[in-house]
Design an enzyme around this catalytic site. Structure first.
Site, PDB file in Angstrom:
ATOM      1  N   ASP A 288       5.206   9.446   3.253  1.00 22.51           N
ATOM      2  CA  ASP A 288       4.080   9.406   2.321  1.00 22.51           C
ATOM      3  C   ASP A 288       3.123  10.551   2.684  1.00 22.51           C
ATOM      4  O   ASP A 288       3.229  11.169   3.755  1.00 22.51           O
ATOM      5  CB  ASP A 288       3.377   8.034   2.355  1.00 22.51           C
ATOM      6  CG  ASP A 288       2.585   7.770   1.074  1.00 22.51           C
ATOM      7  OD1 ASP A 288       2.383   8.708   0.279  1.00 22.51           O
ATOM      8  OD2 ASP A 288       2.142   6.618   0.868  1.00 22.51           O
TER       9      ASP A 288
HETATM   10  C1  NOJ Z   1       0.294   8.307  -1.709  1.00 28.39           C
HETATM   11  C2  NOJ Z   1       0.668   6.910  -2.089  1.00 28.39           C
HETATM   12  O1  NOJ Z   1       0.559   6.049  -0.970  1.00 28.39           O
HETATM   13  C3  NOJ Z   1       2.061   6.787  -2.667  1.00 28.39           C
HETATM   14  O2  NOJ Z   1       2.249   5.493  -3.157  1.00 28.39           O
HETATM   15  C4  NOJ Z   1       2.261   7.800  -3.750  1.00 28.39           C
HETATM   16  O3  NOJ Z   1       3.556   7.655  -4.290  1.00 28.39           O
HETATM   17  C5  NOJ Z   1       2.076   9.181  -3.164  1.00 28.39           C
HETATM   18  N1  NOJ Z   1       0.734   9.309  -2.654  1.00 28.39           N
HETATM   19  C6  NOJ Z   1       2.360  10.287  -4.188  1.00 28.39           C
HETATM   20  O4  NOJ Z   1       1.427  10.273  -5.192  1.00 28.39           O
END
Ligand code: NOJ
Length: 766
Positions: A288
């Site tokens: 992430d």
């Molecule tokens: C952070 C988030 O935690 C995640 O769920 C998301 O898919 C990504 N950013 C990309 O936007």
């Protein structure tokens, strides 16, 4: 007009096992063998830098503008792109790969398509409230179609993080507190979005998230740590991820939290032992945002190079918004701290999913020929409004209907009040992908259309979402998300009260703004914000019949408002067609059939509060109160509204449970049935829910656990027998020796239309 459920898959409504077993090593299929050969030979042609390039997921944005991305593409330094959502933009980058890069390995394009791409459906918590896999299939198919038609190949969804924590803002993105319901919804989403093949023109590959246990962050505080027993983990939190992978999800996004001290991004046990060796996952793991760098903050890496070494060794294939993999992996390989085999392994996973996306057959598979790009990506005829309206109506939960105040008549004067009554942005909910707020229907718009000239509608905003300037500033940090009316709270309330006084009935849209139920939106106070509570008090004082339309992305504490309102509809954030759908319910054009996927507490102090808790040694019995029993002395143990609860404009009655046999043996199954009758006067649907309980075992087992459900549509007077097949897996649990076992003995079967009011029958397993 497009038809409802155009792509519906037929999903069996039988009991589905979510029990987690290590799978036997599967034999690769012929197509897998072909893929493996293809990828092996491609890897042989690649330089180390090109392989590392495949591990980089780049977000288009101010830090990496398109000109920089072009240079990276030319040098083979990018594997995939996210945050670009139009075919023309995507085409430019894929063209660059094909024209400028040495090996012409296509990029894949990803985005957070969580509950719709152009057409926004209810937030996932609302989708779970439908308890209807066909409806969720329709959402998945439409979302995939719209995303694929925008040139996307992958979505960062579904989110299957079970959560017992309404304080956590990301409740909105998941399917609630229950393992079984979350597993079914996640599986349905994966199957629907990936279709027969993620390579299809109208499908996208999914990336299930956030692996793992993100919904259990301590205190519901975002990005906090998770500390959990093996029993909780295997029994309640891990099954939805495994189920989504078994359904074929090509990707996994790794969570930001630590698990028993080890950050998921650094967790070899999680990402390699469990995911790869026990579950035999062949797709990609994606870190992430910022997670690799954050290993330093977690205190498990000493510097960026160390963080990279730990992440790749743990099993992170792709690095989201990468800066570090490209910077440090070459040096780490050179000095032997990371092996070429480890790089190959990660690159292989990326190439595997590109192969499965069909990109090596046709890099433009989701783009089509140049001239085919939509002229207007936001064109009205690209939307699937009818599907969105149907699903949104199904997601609405009728919590209270005192003296049958609902449905309303389309006559007289109706006051529509509240800061959410006419907000096009908020009704879409968080992560509304490429949805356009101006295309969404507010409650006020929907009600106006519904009543036409047959009733008078009066509107007043009544209050701001919140008067707390710090919270306003938080919500408006990156963009003007919440408009603050400059009139004083008193002026706003006075206007609302004046409007209410002229009306026969008041409908108030209250709750949270979109940004209050999002990533990084944890709350310690889960009540409706004070400004709105004071508005409700003022309107209530007029004595007019009061219907609350709640818009929110988590279970709220609405104890006070529950005492004030005559009718309450939980509408979540219902999407592009929300205003139409809520009006359909308010005026009885549709009968509410949603059921809560989360427990509504009486107070934040009760948290965590969930229906499938363990028994205690000193259970509290309110009919014989005893001081030295497990309870709070200032509040009931029970929730305000239990899991699985929701009313209808008709009534349903259930017959006693019948079992196909009083005993179940070995691997045989048992059938549990009830007859459900629509004993009221309107057509409608209810959800028949099956719960099981193992009263005596080597470990305390939850007082009940959902193990099956069926949504049943019935005409007045009509009956239907609902049968659930109970198998051995449904009885099993993760024991002290860390094994799945079924212990012989008595089991209780509970069937009801919520988790509290159930019919019980016992059987013996031997
Ligand atoms: C952070 C988030 O935690 C995640 O769920 C998301 O898919 C990504 N950013 C990309 O936007």
């Amino acid at each position: 007009m497009k038809s409802m459920f155009p792509y519906a898959l037929i999903l069996p409504l039988t009991l589905f096992s979510t029990t987690l077993f290590a799978e036997p090593i599967p034999h690769p299929s012929q197509s897998e063998q072909q893929r493996d050969q293809f990828v092996t030979s491609l890897l042989k042609k690649m330089t180390l830098d090109e392989k590392i390039g495949q591990l980089r997921l780049i977000s288009v944005g101010p830090d990496t503008p398109k000109s920089v991305i072009k240079q990276m593409i030319e040098k083979g330094q990018v594997g995939a792109i996210f945050n670009t959502v139009t075919r023309s933009d995507i085409r430019v980058m894929q063209d660059q790969v094909m024209q400028l890069s040495r090996l012409k390995i296509p990029l894949f394009f990803a985005y957070d398509v969580v509950h719709g791409q152009r057409t926004i459906f209810p937030i996932p918590l609302g989708l779970a409230a439908t308890w209807d896999t066909q409806a969720v299939t329709s959402v998945g198919r439409v979302s995939a179609l719209e995303a694929a038609q925008d040139g996307l190949n992958m979505t960062w969804a579904p989110m299957v993080d079970v959560s017992h924590e309404p304080r956590w803002g990301r409740n909105s993105e998941g399917f609630g507190e229950d393992t079984y319901l979350t597993s079914i919804m996640g599986k349905t989403m994966v199957e629907a979005m990936q279709g027969k093949d993620p390579a299809d023109r109208n499908s996208v590959m999914t990336s299930v998230k956030h692996f793992a246990l993100y919904g259990a962050v301590e205190g519901g505080r975002e990005y906090n740590s998770v500390d959990m027993s093996s029993q909780q983990m295997f029994q309640h939190y891990l099954p939805p991820y495994q189920t989504a992978l078994q359904a074929g999800s090509g990707g996994v996004m790794v969570s930001l939290n630590s698990i028993n001290g080890v950050p998921a991004t650094a967790n070899h046990w999680l990402l390699t032992d469990l995911l790869r060796h026990q579950w035999h996952f062949k797709g990609i793991t994606v870190s992430d945002h910022g997670a690799i760098k954050e290993l330093i903050n977690h205190g498990v890496a000493s510097d960026p190079a160390d963080a990279v070494r730990i992440a790749i060794k743990a099993g992170i294939d792709m690095s989201m918004s990468d800066q570090y993999y490209s910077q440090y992996l070459p040096g780490l390989v050179k000095k032997g701290a990371v092996t070429s085999a480890e790089i190959d392994n990660a690159a292989r996973h990326v190439l595997n999913v590109k192969y499965d996306m069909g990109l090596f057959r046709d890099a433009y598979s989701h783009l089509g020929p140049v001239g085919s790009d939509p002229k207007d990506t936001n064109a009205e005829d690209r939307l699937h409004r009818q599907e969105a309206r149907q699903v949104a109506a199904q997601s609405i939960v009728l919590l209270k209907n005192w003296h049958h105040i609902l449905p309303l008549q389309k006559q007289g004067t109706i006051a529509v009040i509240g800061p959410l009554a006419d907000s096009q942005r908020d009704i879409m909910g968080s992560w509304s992908a490429a949805g356009v707020a101006q295309q969404s229907i507010t409650l006020l718009q929907g009600m106006r259309e519904a009543v036409g000239s047959s009733a008078t509608l009066l509107y007043a905003k009544g209050s701001n979402i919140t008067d707390n300037s710090k919270v306003q500033a938080f919500l408006n940090l990156y963009e003007p998300a919440v408009t603050v009316d400059q009139r004083s709270p008193q002026q706003l309330r006075d206007e609302a009260v004046a409007v209410a006084k002229k009306a026969d009935v008041v409908v108030m849209a209250v709750g949270e703004s979109q940004g209050m139920a999002h990533e990084a939106s944890s709350r310690t106070d889960i009540r409706i914000p004070k400004a709105q509570r004071e508005l409700i008090d003022a309107v209530k004082a007029t004595g007019k019949p009061l219907v609350l339309v709640l818009m929110n992305g988590r279970a709220l504490d609405i104890t006070q408002q529950d005492g004030q309102a005559d009718g309450i509809l939980e509408t979540w954030f219902s999407g592009t067609e929300g205003g139409h759908a809520i009006s359909d319910i308010l005026f009885g054009d549709q009968n509410p059939s949603g059921k809560l996927p989360v427990t509504f507490p009486r107070s934040v102090g009760q948290l965590p509060l969930y229906y499938n808790h363990l028994p205690t040694g000193r259970p509290y019995d309110f009919t014989h109160p005893n001081k030295y029993t497990s309870h709070y002395f200032d509040i009931n143990n029970s929730p305000l509204y239990p899991f699985g609860y929701g009313l209808s404009y008709t009534d349903f009655t259930l017959s006693p449970v019948t079992l196909s046999s009083p005993t179940m043996t070995g691997h045989h199954t048992l059938a549990a049935s009830v007859m459900v009758t629509n004993s009221g006067k309107r057509a409608g649907a209810t959800v028949v829910q099956l719960y099981l309980h193992d009263p005596v075992a080597s470990l305390s087992r939850p007082v009940k656990e959902l193990k099956g459900f069926q949504k049943v549509w019935l005409q007045p007077g009509q009956s239907k027998t609902v049968t659930f097949t109970i198998d051995k897996n449904a009885l099993s649990f993760w024991n002290q020796e860390m094994k799945w076992v079924v212990e012989p003995g008595q089991f209780e079967v509970m069937i009801g239309t919520d988790s509290v009011h159930t019919q019980i029958k016992s059987f013996t397993y031997q």
